[in-house]
Design an enzyme around this catalytic site. Structure first.
Site, PDB file in Angstrom:
ATOM      1  N   GLU A  69       0.177  -1.375   5.624  1.00 53.53           N
ATOM      2  CA  GLU A  69       1.226  -0.963   6.557  1.00 53.53           C
ATOM      3  C   GLU A  69       1.125   0.514   6.888  1.00 53.53           C
ATOM      4  O   GLU A  69       1.365   0.927   8.033  1.00 53.53           O
ATOM      5  CB  GLU A  69       2.597  -1.273   5.947  1.00 53.53           C
ATOM      6  CG  GLU A  69       3.768  -1.105   6.918  1.00 53.53           C
ATOM      7  CD  GLU A  69       4.362   0.308   6.946  1.00 53.53           C
ATOM      8  OE1 GLU A  69       5.210   0.587   7.803  1.00 53.53           O
ATOM      9  OE2 GLU A  69       3.966   1.150   6.091  1.00 53.53           O
ATOM     10  N   ASP A  92       0.826  -1.214   0.000  1.00 54.12           N
ATOM     11  CA  ASP A  92       0.000   0.000   0.000  1.00 54.12           C
ATOM     12  C   ASP A  92       0.857   1.259   0.000  1.00 54.12           C
ATOM     13  O   ASP A  92       2.018   1.250   0.406  1.00 54.12           O
ATOM     14  CB  ASP A  92      -0.953   0.008   1.197  1.00 54.12           C
ATOM     15  CG  ASP A  92      -0.232   0.096   2.537  1.00 54.12           C
ATOM     16  OD1 ASP A  92       0.773  -0.629   2.724  1.00 54.12           O
ATOM     17  OD2 ASP A  92      -0.664   0.876   3.405  1.00 54.12           O
TER      18      ASP A  92
END
Length: 414
Positions: free
Chosen positions: A179, A84
């Site tokens: 994350e 991400d």
């Protein structure tokens, strides 16, 4: 199908154009389904490399194994990066630009002429003369955090598989989701992963090894005021907006992100929703030491209770949530993890520098879950912003470091 001769740059450019921005307001895992778009690409590429167990699970995490080729009893190590990108700035429609053979000076971004990567703000550029620098056009972030790490792991995997003469133990590959919003390790199955030690590829300047990070808590203060018609409220109204404002106003100015650096912690309000009858303030508390974390939380509690004494008809709740802890506590119990990384870093011609992260990482969470996991440099800079940039040559150094690290573990095995 990607070619077996793909470079780390080829991979990086392929990955950054896939929008994988995570969403802190979503309760799903992954928080955005589009993260799986990259997961599917990586799953297929790993399988094309010959890693038959490569797969993406229902949470978007991608797992794979490079089989060992050593007769020694080499510990199983893992290399991990996250898919991400941060919610801080748009990651959609990324248009990577390459400044070939950089010769110094500021870099003006072509999509937004007001965006300039200035040497005065990015002194590491002075070490990039002759390098090829990848930027965006200035309208999005780049996504080197952490697609550079992914590209480097994938390139190292390709190299090891193409060079069986390089001896190494079993190597696990893990790519996580979310994350950037603090959930990267939430759905990782360590039993399935099967690694003893790990390394996140999520750092910055080459040569820097991050073996320490902030310990982190979140604090939520909920205030119930006394609502009253303003025309008849004298001596009765207790406005929750004003109560919340007083709490924030009393925060010590020398313990904020704006005034701290290095190993100094902070108290930081990150959200405030308020009406006359009720208010909620969200804080993040950061410190490298548990004692410092506790002291800041006690200070915030004292400020809150002191303010509330001025409003006898109002009440509040004070809730602390553990977010993550300093991975150095775990890593110090397994010194070989960092020692082997230091040796690998030296072998690629760099001077290792142990540094601390003023933030969190998947490695911190994984360390406390049972997978000791320091953080390796990727070469990226100015993360979470349209000024993000990375050197192709630095990415290549990171790839070589991964390969050397696998060899160091093999050489030092029983």
């Amino acid at each position: 199908m990607p070619a077996s001769t793909d470079t780390v740059l080829d991979r990086f450019l392929r990955y950054v154009v896939i929008d994988t921005q995570s969403d802190p307001l979503s309760n799903a895992q992954p928080s955005t389904e589009k993260q799986k778009d990259l997961g599917r690409v990586l799953e297929r590429e790993l399988q094309d490399l010959g890693l038959s167990d490569a797969h993406m699970d229902e949470h978007g995490n991608v797992y794979a194994t490079i089989p060992g080729n050593s007769t020694r009893n080499v510990p199983v190590i893992c290399f991990c990066s996250h898919m991400d990108t941060a919610p801080d700035f748009s990651g959609a429609n990324v248009k990577p630009q390459i400044v070939k053979n950089y010769q110094g000076g500021d870099i003006r971004l072509i999509g937004d002429q007001s965006q300039v990567i200035r040497v005065s703000d990015h002194p590491e550029l002075r070490n990039q003369i002759g390098h090829d620098i990848v930027t965006t056009d200035g309208t999005t972030l780049l996504g080197a955090d952490d697609k550079a790490g992914i590209a480097e792991i994938m390139s190292a995997a390709q190299y090891l598989l193409a060079h069986p003469e390089i001896k190494h133990g079993p190597i696990k590959i893990l790519f996580t989701t979310d994350e950037e919003i603090g959930r990267g390790a939430d759905k990782v199955n360590l039993e399935k992963l099967g690694a003893q030690f790990g390394y996140t590829l999520d750092g910055s300047t080459i040569g820097e090894i991050e073996n320490e990070n902030f310990s982190a808590d979140g604090v939520t203060i909920e205030i119930s005021g006394v609502a009253m018609h303003p025309g008849t409220s004298k001596g009765k109204m207790e406005n929750a907006i004003k109560i919340a404002s007083e709490i924030v106003a009393r925060l010590p100015k020398d313990q904020s992100p704006e005034t701290t650096e290095d190993r100094e912690g902070f108290l930081h309000p990150v959200s405030l929703t308020a009406s006359m009858e009720g208010a909620t303030i969200g804080f993040i508390i950061r410190d490298f030491e548990e004692q410092g974390l506790a002291e800041k939380e006690a200070l915030l509690r004292d400020i809150t209770e002191d303010v509330l004494t001025l409003y006898p008809g109002s009440s509040h709740t004070f809730t602390i949530k553990n977010q993550y802890r300093n991975m150095k506590v775990v890593l110090d119990r397994h010194p070989e993890v960092v020692d082997n990384l230091i040796e690998a870093t030296r072998r690629v011609g760099l001077t290792p520098k142990l540094t601390s992260i003023r933030g969190g990482t998947d490695g911190a969470r994984l360390s406390f879950m049972g997978l000791p996991c320091p953080n390796i440099f990727t070469g990226g800079h100015a993360y979470h912003s349209p000024l993000e940039w990375i050197s192709v040559q630095d990415m290549e150094v990171a790839v070589r470091t991964i390969v050397e690290l696998a060899q160091v573990w093999e050489e030092r095995a029983a």
